[in-house]
Motif scaffolding. Sequence first.
Motif, short mmCIF file in Angstrom:
data_model
loop_
_atom_site.label_atom_id
_atom_site.label_comp_id
_atom_site.label_asym_id
_atom_site.label_seq_id
_atom_site.Cartn_x
_atom_site.Cartn_y
_atom_site.Cartn_z
N GLY A 69 -25.52 18.12 32.75
CA GLY A 69 -25.64 19.46 33.34
C GLY A 69 -24.83 19.59 34.62
O GLY A 69 -24.11 20.55 34.83
N LEU A 70 -24.93 18.55 35.46
CA LEU A 70 -24.23 18.60 36.74
C LEU A 70 -22.72 18.61 36.53
O LEU A 70 -22.00 19.27 37.26
CB LEU A 70 -24.60 17.38 37.58
CG LEU A 70 -25.84 17.51 38.45
CD1 LEU A 70 -26.06 16.22 39.21
CD2 LEU A 70 -25.70 18.66 39.41
N ARG A 71 -22.28 17.89 35.51
CA ARG A 71 -20.82 17.81 35.30
C ARG A 71 -20.26 19.17 34.97
O ARG A 71 -19.17 19.54 35.43
CB ARG A 71 -20.51 16.83 34.18
CG ARG A 71 -20.78 15.42 34.61
CD ARG A 71 -19.69 14.46 34.19
NE ARG A 71 -19.91 13.21 34.92
CZ ARG A 71 -20.17 12.05 34.33
NH1 ARG A 71 -20.20 11.97 33.03
NH2 ARG A 71 -20.36 10.98 35.05
N VAL A 72 -21.00 19.92 34.16
CA VAL A 72 -20.54 21.27 33.82
C VAL A 72 -20.41 22.08 35.10
O VAL A 72 -19.41 22.76 35.34
CB VAL A 72 -21.53 21.94 32.86
CG1 VAL A 72 -21.13 23.38 32.61
CG2 VAL A 72 -21.59 21.18 31.57
N LEU A 73 -21.42 21.94 35.95
CA LEU A 73 -21.40 22.63 37.23
C LEU A 73 -20.15 22.24 38.02
O LEU A 73 -19.44 23.09 38.58
CB LEU A 73 -22.65 22.24 38.01
CG LEU A 73 -23.01 23.04 39.26
CD1 LEU A 73 -23.28 24.48 38.87
CD2 LEU A 73 -24.22 22.43 39.94
N ALA A 74 -19.86 20.94 38.04
CA ALA A 74 -18.73 20.43 38.81
C ALA A 74 -17.42 20.99 38.28
O ALA A 74 -16.57 21.45 39.05
CB ALA A 74 -18.71 18.92 38.78
N VAL A 75 -17.25 20.95 36.96
CA VAL A 75 -15.99 21.45 36.41
C VAL A 75 -15.86 22.94 36.68
O VAL A 75 -14.77 23.45 36.94
CB VAL A 75 -15.89 21.12 34.90
CG1 VAL A 75 -14.66 21.76 34.30
CG2 VAL A 75 -15.85 19.63 34.70
#
Lengths: 874, 157
Positions: free
Chosen positions: A308-314
Amino acid sequence: MNPFSSGTRLRDMIRVIRACKTAAEERAVVRKECASIRAAISENDQDYRHRNLAKLMFIHMLGYPTHFGQMECLKLIASPGFPEKRIGYLGLMLLLDERQEVLMLVTNSIKQDLNHTNQYIVGLALCALGNICSAEMARDLAPEVERLLQFRDPNIRKKAALCSIRIIKKVPDLAENFINPAASLLKEKHHGVLLTGVQLCTDMCNVSSEAHEHFKKKCIDGLVKVLKDLTNSPYAPEYDISGISDPFLHIRLLKLLRVLGQGDADASDIMNDILAQVATKTESNKNAGNAILYQCVVTIMSIEDNGGLRVLAVNILGRFLSSRDNNIRYVALNMLMKAIALDSQAVQRHRVTILECVKDSDASIRKRALELIYLLVNENNVKSLTKELIDYLEVTDPDFKEDLTAKICSIVEKFSPEKLWYIDQMLKVLSEAGNCVKDDVWHALIVVITNAPNLHGYTVRSLYKAVQTAGDQETLVRVAVWCIGEYGELLVSNTGVLDVEDPITVTEADALDVVETAIGNPSSDLTTRAMCLVASLKLSSHFPSCSKRVSDIVRHHKGSLVLELQQRAIEFNSIIEKHGKIRSTLVERMPVLDEATFSGRRAGSMPPSVSTSQGALPKIPNGVAKPTSAPLVDLLDFSSDDIPVPGGSGGDFLQDLLGVDISPSISQVTSGTQKSGTDVLLDLLSIGTPPAQNPSTLDILLPSQDIKSPVDVLTKLASPSPSAQTSTPVGSSSMLDLLDDFGTTLSLPETNGPTYPAIIAFESSSLKVTFNFSKEPGNPQTTLIEARFTNKSPNVYSNFVFQAAVPKFLQLHLDPASSNTLPANSNDSITQKLRVSNSQHGKKSLVMRLRINYKVNDKDVLEEGQINNFPRDL
Amino acid sequence: MGIRFVVMVNKQGQTHLAQYYEYLNLDERRALEAEIVRKFTDCGLAPWIWLMVGGLAVNNAFFWMCSFVEHRNNKVVYRRYASLFFLVGVDNEENELGILEFIHLLVETMDRHFGNVCELDIMFHLEKAQEMVMSGCVVETSKANILSPIQLMEKAL
């Protein structure tokens, strides 16, 4: 007392230096100042010592040597007053560095100052130590620094923390002493101390796994809480930067979390919430906020994550990409490059924006974006991306063109779905930026063209069209000229027209025009002109109507001052005039090159082949300097190798060689279409060569094809070219067999072991020592040396003893000599075997010292020498 | 080590302040500075947008130029204030945007200290910049905290 106010001379000096118009003037002023400072130093002038040092520091910053002032620093540091100490420490940090031995002298002064009652003096000492500390000082002073970590004044604590960073970097073993004090720094309220404490912890994690474990267990919760407080903290004017509370501390904390969370799912779990909070809550309209977001993304990308966080980061990066601020776009591109390894799908979504960045006016951004695009290309998007890039190639700056071209070529080669598309794209690139294309790229293009027989007509017609509009692109011209030479008749007869083509009418004369323009163009280089000559010769056979013009062109170059061109022209002229019968056979179409072999060579053996061919280059007799990528050119046999003309003694040898029964199944390079001498040579040279090593042998041999006499080529093979020799022992021996047929005129090296040339290890007026080398198979480290001794005098040497010594990385074993008496005027009458093992094989070459004792007429003689001329790679 | 060097050069390419946090000998330093300055002057940095911030003529951001230049294995983050370039060399791990903010803080701090900072001030008082960076790390980020010891020291003199 202020060193800067006690006189105006420092200001004066700076003013004078600044007023200097030229560098020479500046040097003169500085020289004068240095002289007076030196004088003051030698008089041991107390009053102006600090001022002199301040001047020296300025001079040092301008880049002049100031080593003579180093001792002055130490004297100032040892003096009791604060101003003197201050200048002294400043000088210490600027003028000295950790590599100077003088530094040892200052350790004691620093130690005293660290224990000083005045905290400002302690601060100075810490500061200096933090900047220049060496490993020895670190060991000596670590206890003091450790104690100061708990000092009451926060300014000292933070300096001590940074000092500790330096210490543990110099001596990682000391890290464990600092674990507990460092952990307690994390509980500080004072931002400065907290900042340095976090930095200290981060660095300790990097040098000591023990500290890493400790902080992971004990400190994550605390850190998360600190970060949470910081994010939610009310407005604090002291630390506020454009509305965000202490972004520096934010960044440091996030960095430490990153180190702690890497590869640890539990730790990552704890910090998930706060990272999400930082990522969503931080305002992104100011640089400071973006800096935090950026660091947050870096952390998210490195820790173990639930997705989930990675999507946020991208998504944050996507927002960065569309920002107007170049700095932010730059970091986003950088970060996406790392993200691509984790989630290429998410990055692909931003392809269009990234493509826009390639066209940006900012060089840094363009470069990054181009690299990113290169990583993003795959089979599905290659066509559209290439189209975009090639379109952009038309309008880009000249200095970016080279990068862009290289990347496009690489993409096209790697992902091309079909040959037609590949050829089309390459032709576009060549006509846009032909001058930026590397040699191996257009060589590869030609290989592809030869391998696509159904596209020959299409290619040559496209090239013809392209060269009309973009005749200034040298590589395009080369490819066009080559293709017209090979497939000229397809151009004229319009064979194999594809649906996509517009029909054109080209006469034989038009085709020859292209070649003639290219050879007449003053900007064409040697390779192009040579290719033009070959092409025109070929055309003279295909287009009988033009043969008059061709012979004019050829004759015109008979007087060329460039040897290569002259030679070709003369040879071609004699083909045209005297050997009309065999001409058509000679100029037949080139055999198809095997693509797999070619790309294998290109990928694998390019670097070594370049180096070996350089070794052979200087021996080329006609002195034509060839590009270092010569092997490829030679393989293709168009640029610098004319179609060899039998004639003269070289030709006779060739005929002889042809008579030698060569087994027909040798090489795929010659498919029997061309009975030219070159190919025979190739055949010859590949006889008996183990197939796996075929390419490397060819590499070495090909550059030497210019040599007209094949004997030269063969002797070259047999002469000391280490890699050829070691890799193809079988080949060389069979070569020697062949050469035996030529009789004894050839001077060949020793037949028993031609691996390395013998050297004269030692020579005096009375004695000569030669070394012959051989290697044990399978043991490259060990060299067997056979020493031979020659007595040059008319006296007998008795009690002859040979001794040798080698440095530590070598091991030497001496066998007994064959005799201890050396007869008068004898040649090689004593031999002695040595065995040397080189533990640094490949890095260092052999060296040896030798000493020879003998008796002449009852007199002891001692001769000594050192041998440095061993062949390399022993 | 985050920060590798802090260098201040003016438009003419003269160095005004240089502090290195890793070892380079004199020739290397000179070459490095010259090389970087050349890089900038090559970029053709005109025309400028001038903004007034805290009494300083500041070219706030290069809207058309990225403030990061890759140089050998360093990144150089730079910012221009009037005729002074502040160049900070950092390693690849460092947060570039953070450093950019740090340069601004550095300048603001000096501005507060000297009233209205100019080239000459910085040249005469370079020892005071020491309070902010040490051993390649940022020491203190609050202007007040940076300045209080310096002022105390001034009084002590």
